[in-house]
Write a protein that holds these residues in place. Structure first.
Motif, PDB file in Angstrom:
ATOM      1  N   SER A  97     -12.539  13.621 -23.043  1.00 16.92           N
ATOM      2  CA  SER A  97     -11.184  13.307 -22.557  1.00 16.92           C
ATOM      3  C   SER A  97     -10.751  14.344 -21.524  1.00 16.92           C
ATOM      4  O   SER A  97     -11.517  15.226 -21.131  1.00 16.92           O
TER       5      SER A  97
ATOM      6  N   ASP B  13      -4.611  20.300 -12.508  1.00 20.86           N
ATOM      7  CA  ASP B  13      -4.752  19.280 -13.553  1.00 20.86           C
ATOM      8  C   ASP B  13      -4.107  17.996 -13.039  1.00 20.86           C
ATOM      9  O   ASP B  13      -2.885  17.885 -12.941  1.00 20.86           O
TER      10      ASP B  13
ATOM     11  N   ALA C 135      -8.833  12.559 -15.947  1.00 21.98           N
ATOM     12  CA  ALA C 135      -9.426  11.769 -17.023  1.00 21.98           C
ATOM     13  C   ALA C 135      -9.318  10.309 -16.628  1.00 21.98           C
ATOM     14  O   ALA C 135      -8.625   9.951 -15.681  1.00 21.98           O
TER      15      ALA C 135
ATOM     16  N   GLN D 110      -8.077   7.580 -18.269  1.00 27.40           N
ATOM     17  CA  GLN D 110      -7.195   6.589 -18.898  1.00 27.40           C
ATOM     18  C   GLN D 110      -5.826   6.382 -18.255  1.00 27.40           C
ATOM     19  O   GLN D 110      -5.030   5.623 -18.787  1.00 27.40           O
TER      20      GLN D 110
HETATM   21  N1  PMP Z   1      -3.278  17.177 -18.802  1.00 29.88           N
HETATM   22  C1  PMP Z   1      -2.305  16.286 -18.651  1.00 29.88           C
HETATM   23  C2  PMP Z   1      -1.349  16.457 -17.525  1.00 29.88           C
HETATM   24  C3  PMP Z   1      -2.220  15.203 -19.533  1.00 29.88           C
HETATM   25  O1  PMP Z   1      -1.258  14.292 -19.378  1.00 29.88           O
HETATM   26  C4  PMP Z   1      -3.154  15.063 -20.565  1.00 29.88           C
HETATM   27  C5  PMP Z   1      -3.103  13.904 -21.542  1.00 29.88           C
HETATM   28  N2  PMP Z   1      -1.957  13.202 -21.652  1.00 29.88           N
HETATM   29  C6  PMP Z   1      -4.137  16.032 -20.687  1.00 29.88           C
HETATM   30  C7  PMP Z   1      -4.181  17.068 -19.775  1.00 29.88           C
HETATM   31  C8  PMP Z   1      -5.152  15.978 -21.766  1.00 29.88           C
HETATM   32  O2  PMP Z   1      -5.926  14.847 -21.642  1.00 29.88           O
HETATM   33  P1  PMP Z   1      -6.591  14.136 -22.910  1.00 29.88           P
HETATM   34  O3  PMP Z   1      -5.483  13.712 -23.812  1.00 29.88           O
HETATM   35  O4  PMP Z   1      -7.325  12.980 -22.291  1.00 29.88           O
HETATM   36  O5  PMP Z   1      -7.489  15.138 -23.532  1.00 29.88           O
END
Ligand code: PMP
Length: 386
Positions: free
Chosen positions: A61, A163, A186, A188
């Motif tokens: 993820s 990020d 990621a 999703q």
């Molecule tokens: N960084 C941000 C800005 C996110 O929104 C998220 C997940 N919502 C993450 C990192 C972590 O990603 P994951 O839940 O896919 O591990």
């Protein structure tokens, strides 16, 4: 009837992407898979506007994407500066610290971003190896000004790590032109593929910093040394094995990135801005207030909205009763006081009007007084204004 999924990830996906997931699984050495993996890597570079970067596609993820960046760039004792805009900036700090970095935070009150001046003041004191920026912090709906921040890092010879989990392929980002070193994301959210892929585009300065490490990366699965030959081989049309690739997810990624590029990055950035504007017009007409302190720092990928007086977190269940799934708050200090609506990937006018309409009905049922249809009318007016 299926509910409309309007949380800040996972989101609604295109049928062609989902069909790729449901197709018979190929061998990871099948020529058809080699071709589509190689193409997906090239497409990822294009989506991030990062022709000079090395793309990585790894099963995991977004948190793994963060950890891959940190594990490969940071060595114990390195200093890192975190532009902290919420929960996911804190997560980045936790990962940095776990890998031995000395972390300094530049914080702003929830809903705001630290000033560029403050960040520059820290950078000019020297000694930092890495600057971390959360492009959109999904906990607060705050959009950080990525361009001036990464340019400031570059000016001071500091590696920038952005990020983009809640931003990539939706918020304007030009990795090469802005000289950002690492963009991580990621699958999703706006990348348009169900959860399960960690994605990074790593620029030449960051690859060089990794090559110059004093000690090997302290994790085998996270080590670029394991993944780089795999990515290079697939891009060159050859199979290679380190760890079994998530074949169907990679096929779905190839389809989604192809669709994203067919829309065009500029058109896609502009569509997300238009939909976000329409959502904000709807919230305002309903008498609701955004968590971000100004439009300038409000993300185009989600809305974080305070519950009005007399309405609490039960509203999220009420909205689901109206056929739309939204999310509660996530910021540790405020999480019972606001809700979040994701608006990314295939989001269009129909989703805006359905979602604002569902909120109106749920708010009315919760006793919030507003002119019936005021939110939908304002969102529609914004959509019509273009
Ligand atoms: N960084 C941000 C800005 C996110 O929104 C998220 C997940 N919502 C993450 C990192 C972590 O990603 P994951 O839940 O896919 O591990």
């Amino acid at each position: 009837m299926r509910d409309l999924l309007m949380i800040p990830g996972p989101v609604e996906f295109e049928p062609e992407v989902l069909q790729a997931l449901g197709a018979p699984t190929l061998s990871h050495t099948d020529p058809a898979f080699i071709a589509l993996f190689g193409r997906a890597l090239k497409r990822l570079r294009e989506v991030c506007l990062a022709p000079s970067a090395q793309p990585f596609v790894v099963s995991g993820s977004g948190t793994l994407a963060m950890e891959l960046a940190v594990a490969n760039l940071v060595e114990p004792g390195d200093a890192a500066l975190v532009v902290n805009t919420g929960y996911f900036s804190d997560r980045m700090a936790k990962i940095l610290e776990r890998h031995g970095a000395k972390v300094t935070h530049v914080r702003a009150p929830p809903g705001d971003v630290p000033s560029l001046d403050e960040v520059e003041t820290h950078l000019s004191q020297g000694g930092f190896k890495l600057l971390s920026i959360t492009h959109v912090d999904t906990s607060t709906g705050v959009l950080a000004p990525a361009e001036p921040l990464v340019r400031a890092a570059r000016k001071h010879g500091v590696l920038s790590v952005v990020d983009g989990v809640c931003a990539t392929a939706a918020e304007t980002f030009r990795q090469d032109a802005w000289e950002a070193d690492v963009y991580l994301t990621a699958s999703q959210k706006a990348v348009g593929v169900p959860p399960g892929l960690a994605l990074l585009t790593v620029g030449p300065r960051a690859m060089e910093a990794w090559r110059k490490r004093r000690a090997p990366v302290a994790s085998v699965y996270a080590d670029f040394a394991e993944w780089l030959p795999i990515m290079e081989a697939y891009e060159a049309g050859k199979p290679a094995y380190f760890a079994t690739p998530p074949v169907n997810l990679v096929a779905a990624l190839d389809v989604s990135l192809g669709q994203i590029l067919a829309e065009g990055m500029e058109a896609r950035f502009a569509r997300h801005q238009r939909m976000a504007r329409a959502f904000r017009a709807g919230w305002k007409a309903l008498g609701l207030r955004l968590l971000p302190t100004s439009e300038a720092v409000a993300a185009n990928t989600l809305s974080a909205v305070y519950y009005p007086e007399g309405v609490d977190a039960a509203l999220v269940g009420g909205v689901k009763g109206q056929g739309v799934v939204v999310a509660g708050g996530l910021h540790p200090d405020l999480k019972t006081r606001y809700f979040r609506v994701g608006h990314m990937n295939r989001v269009g006018p129909a989703d805006v009007l359905s979602t604002v309409g569902a909120l109106e009905r749920a708010l009315a049922a919760a006793g919030h007084r507003a002119e019936p249809g005021a939110g939908v009318a304002a969102a529609q007016a914004s959509l019509l204004a273009g």
